[in-house]
Scaffold this active site. Structure first.
Site, PDB file in Angstrom:
ATOM      1  N   TYR A 128      -9.777   7.429   0.286  1.00  0.00           N
ATOM      2  CA  TYR A 128     -10.811   7.192  -0.735  1.00  0.00           C
ATOM      3  C   TYR A 128     -12.121   6.801  -0.047  1.00  0.00           C
ATOM      4  CZ  TYR A 128     -12.175   5.558  -5.501  1.00  0.00           C
ATOM      5  OH  TYR A 128     -12.759   5.366  -6.734  1.00  0.00           O
ATOM      6  N   ASP A 185     -13.424  17.864 -18.421  1.00  0.00           N
ATOM      7  CA  ASP A 185     -12.328  16.982 -17.983  1.00  0.00           C
ATOM      8  C   ASP A 185     -11.047  17.800 -17.900  1.00  0.00           C
ATOM      9  OD1 ASP A 185     -12.175  13.571 -18.191  1.00  0.00           O
ATOM     10  OD2 ASP A 185     -10.293  14.689 -17.981  1.00  0.00           O
ATOM     11  N   LYS A 228     -15.549   9.022  -0.194  1.00  0.00           N
ATOM     12  CA  LYS A 228     -16.799   8.539  -0.777  1.00  0.00           C
ATOM     13  C   LYS A 228     -17.925   8.466   0.254  1.00  0.00           C
ATOM     14  CE  LYS A 228     -15.354   8.095  -5.102  1.00  0.00           C
ATOM     15  NZ  LYS A 228     -15.863   8.934  -6.195  1.00  0.00           N
ATOM     16  N   VAL A 250     -12.844  20.248 -11.462  1.00  0.00           N
ATOM     17  CA  VAL A 250     -14.251  20.086 -11.101  1.00  0.00           C
ATOM     18  C   VAL A 250     -14.871  21.334 -10.494  1.00  0.00           C
ATOM     19  CG1 VAL A 250     -14.389  17.584 -10.912  1.00  0.00           C
ATOM     20  CG2 VAL A 250     -13.520  18.904  -9.005  1.00  0.00           C
ATOM     21  N   ASN A 288     -18.839  13.158 -11.608  1.00  0.00           N
ATOM     22  CA  ASN A 288     -18.209  11.843 -11.764  1.00  0.00           C
ATOM     23  C   ASN A 288     -16.701  11.876 -11.546  1.00  0.00           C
ATOM     24  OD1 ASN A 288     -17.843   9.045 -13.152  1.00  0.00           O
ATOM     25  ND2 ASN A 288     -16.663  10.465 -14.425  1.00  0.00           N
TER      26      ASN A 288
HETATM   27  N1  LIG Z   1     -13.490   2.191 -11.991  1.00  0.00           N
HETATM   28  C1  LIG Z   1     -13.981   1.749 -10.851  1.00  0.00           C
HETATM   29  O1  LIG Z   1     -13.798   0.576 -10.479  1.00  0.00           O
HETATM   30  C2  LIG Z   1     -14.795   2.658  -9.976  1.00  0.00           C
HETATM   31  C3  LIG Z   1     -15.537   2.072  -8.950  1.00  0.00           C
HETATM   32  C4  LIG Z   1     -16.301   2.886  -8.135  1.00  0.00           C
HETATM   33  C5  LIG Z   1     -16.338   4.233  -8.322  1.00  0.00           C
HETATM   34  N2  LIG Z   1     -15.597   4.791  -9.324  1.00  0.00           N
HETATM   35  C6  LIG Z   1     -15.679   6.239  -9.457  1.00  0.00           C
HETATM   36  O2  LIG Z   1     -16.138   6.559 -10.750  1.00  0.00           O
HETATM   37  C7  LIG Z   1     -15.590   7.806 -11.165  1.00  0.00           C
HETATM   38  C8  LIG Z   1     -14.939   7.661 -12.513  1.00  0.00           C
HETATM   39  O3  LIG Z   1     -14.008   6.624 -12.454  1.00  0.00           O
HETATM   40  P1  LIG Z   1     -13.395   5.930 -13.765  1.00  0.00           P
HETATM   41  O4  LIG Z   1     -13.123   4.525 -13.380  1.00  0.00           O
HETATM   42  O5  LIG Z   1     -14.224   6.229 -14.954  1.00  0.00           O
HETATM   43  O6  LIG Z   1     -12.004   6.714 -13.845  1.00  0.00           O
HETATM   44  P2  LIG Z   1     -11.051   7.025 -15.098  1.00  0.00           P
HETATM   45  O7  LIG Z   1      -9.736   7.293 -14.463  1.00  0.00           O
HETATM   46  O8  LIG Z   1     -11.173   5.969 -16.134  1.00  0.00           O
HETATM   47  O9  LIG Z   1     -11.655   8.372 -15.689  1.00  0.00           O
HETATM   48  C9  LIG Z   1     -11.737   9.509 -14.884  1.00  0.00           C
HETATM   49  C10 LIG Z   1     -11.780  10.753 -15.753  1.00  0.00           C
HETATM   50  O10 LIG Z   1     -11.875  11.853 -14.835  1.00  0.00           O
HETATM   51  C11 LIG Z   1     -10.932  12.836 -15.204  1.00  0.00           C
HETATM   52  N3  LIG Z   1     -10.560  13.582 -14.012  1.00  0.00           N
HETATM   53  C12 LIG Z   1      -9.788  13.187 -12.964  1.00  0.00           C
HETATM   54  N4  LIG Z   1      -9.637  14.181 -12.085  1.00  0.00           N
HETATM   55  C13 LIG Z   1     -10.324  15.246 -12.569  1.00  0.00           C
HETATM   56  C14 LIG Z   1     -10.539  16.562 -12.113  1.00  0.00           C
HETATM   57  N5  LIG Z   1      -9.995  16.977 -10.986  1.00  0.00           N
HETATM   58  N6  LIG Z   1     -11.305  17.373 -12.854  1.00  0.00           N
HETATM   59  C15 LIG Z   1     -11.834  16.957 -14.031  1.00  0.00           C
HETATM   60  N7  LIG Z   1     -11.660  15.724 -14.521  1.00  0.00           N
HETATM   61  C16 LIG Z   1     -10.922  14.873 -13.792  1.00  0.00           C
HETATM   62  C17 LIG Z   1      -9.767  12.067 -15.809  1.00  0.00           C
HETATM   63  O11 LIG Z   1      -8.985  12.886 -16.674  1.00  0.00           O
HETATM   64  C18 LIG Z   1     -10.515  10.956 -16.576  1.00  0.00           C
HETATM   65  O12 LIG Z   1     -10.851  11.352 -17.891  1.00  0.00           O
HETATM   66  C19 LIG Z   1     -14.656   8.238 -10.036  1.00  0.00           C
HETATM   67  O13 LIG Z   1     -15.337   9.147  -9.197  1.00  0.00           O
HETATM   68  C20 LIG Z   1     -14.361   6.945  -9.298  1.00  0.00           C
HETATM   69  O14 LIG Z   1     -14.052   7.178  -7.940  1.00  0.00           O
HETATM   70  C21 LIG Z   1     -14.832   4.038 -10.153  1.00  0.00           C
END
Ligand SMILES: NC(=O)c1ccc[n+]([C@@H]2O[C@H](COP(=O)([O-])OP(=O)(O)OC[C@H]3O[C@@H](n4cnc5c(N)ncnc54)[C@H](O)[C@@H]3O)[C@@H](O)[C@H]2O)c1
Length: 243
Positions: free
Chosen positions: A146, A38, A150, A65, A80
């Site tokens: 976005y 992270d 995706k 990443v 993720n």
């Molecule tokens: N929450 C939703 O409703 C939802 C829905 C569909 C898809 N997603 C996808 O799920 C994934 C996770 O989402 P979430 O809701 O858990 O988000 P979140 O913001 O709660 O957590 C994301 C984590 O990723 C880390 N992060 C962000 N950019 C980064 C980078 N460049 N390198 C390393 N770490 C990084 C952040 O520090 C955080 O700890 C994402 O890809 C998001 O697009 C989320």
């Protein structure tokens, strides 16, 4: 402890919080050694401490990443980490936002996979799980960047599955609808038009997802239970997109 991922090594990006953290927990409970990757150092340290106290084999790497592969061996890569675009619609999309969303969600994912593939191939195979979004399978449920990103994740998933499936590598994606994490709260300066359009159908969403719902799917895709599944993006939206 013995489980479906016993002795596997799994890297989960963006696992300091939210969905990624729950995936890492579920994998560790299934016997995997997990790498918490992270860019948020505080979230990283808290998660690793919490996991080690729970007796899981976890260590953290503060990376973006495009991180270097840290283990000599990798069996599972979960891409993720991802960021949103504040719901910017096309007429208002900013180049900087578009670039950042593509860099992190798509290019970062490609780089992580590019680095992992030779290691997976040398090991005789492995599994990759990519985090998409229901807007990666549909049209209007997010901002432009976005949604673009995706869709690219889904395309990348299928391309890799097709090219590397013969080398025993499976690559699948999860496409959640709304999941309750800190993601939405992190949005700033939201584009009102884009938001209005994106949430038009929210009243038809049967229910929001929990991080454990998505982690269960990620466990299935990482384990041999899904051994015949390659190149799919699983909609995880309680049927919302079927309407
Ligand atoms: N929450 C939703 O409703 C939802 C829905 C569909 C898809 N997603 C996808 O799920 C994934 C996770 O989402 P979430 O809701 O858990 O988000 P979140 O913001 O709660 O957590 C994301 C984590 O990723 C880390 N992060 C962000 N950019 C980064 C980078 N460049 N390198 C390393 N770490 C990084 C952040 O520090 C955080 O700890 C994402 O890809 C998001 O697009 C989320």
């Amino acid at each position: 402890m013995s489980g479906k991922l016993q002795n596997k090594v799994a890297i989960i990006t963006g696992s300091g919080a939210g969905i990624g953290k729950e995936i890492a927990r579920k994998y560790a409970q299934a016997g995997a050694k997990v790498v918490i990757a992270d860019c948020n150092e505080d979230a990283l340290k808290t998660t690793v401490t919490e996991f080690n106290e729970a007796g899981y084999d976890a260590f953290g790497v503060k990376v973006n990443v495009d991180a270097v592969v840290h283990f000599g061996r990798i069996d599972i890569l979960v891409n993720n980490a991802g960021v949103g675009d504040n719901m910017q619609a096309t007429a208002n999309v900013q180049d900087t936002v578009c670039q950042r969303v593509m860099d992190i969600n798509v290019t970062g994912m490609m780089r992580a996979i590019r680095q992992a593939l030779p290691v997976l191939i040398e090991n005789g195979g492995g599994t990759i799980v990519n985090m998409a979004l229901i807007a990666g399978l549909t049209g209007g449920r997010g901002g432009l960047a976005y949604t673009n990103a995706k869709h690219a994740v889904v395309g990348m998933t299928k391309n890799i599955a097709s090219h590397y499936g013969p080398q025993n590598i499976r690559c699948n994606a999860i496409a959640p609808g709304h999941v309750e994490t800190g993601f939405a709260a992190a949005m700033t300066n939201v584009n009102p038009f884009g938001m209005e359009q994106s949430v038009r159908g929210v009243s038809l969403m049967p229910k929001a997802g929990q991080v454990s719902d998505i982690a269960n799917i990620a466990l299935f895709l990482a384990s041999e239970d899904s051994g015949l599944i390659n190149g799919v993006a699983i909609a995880a939206d309680a049927g919302w997109s079927t309407y």
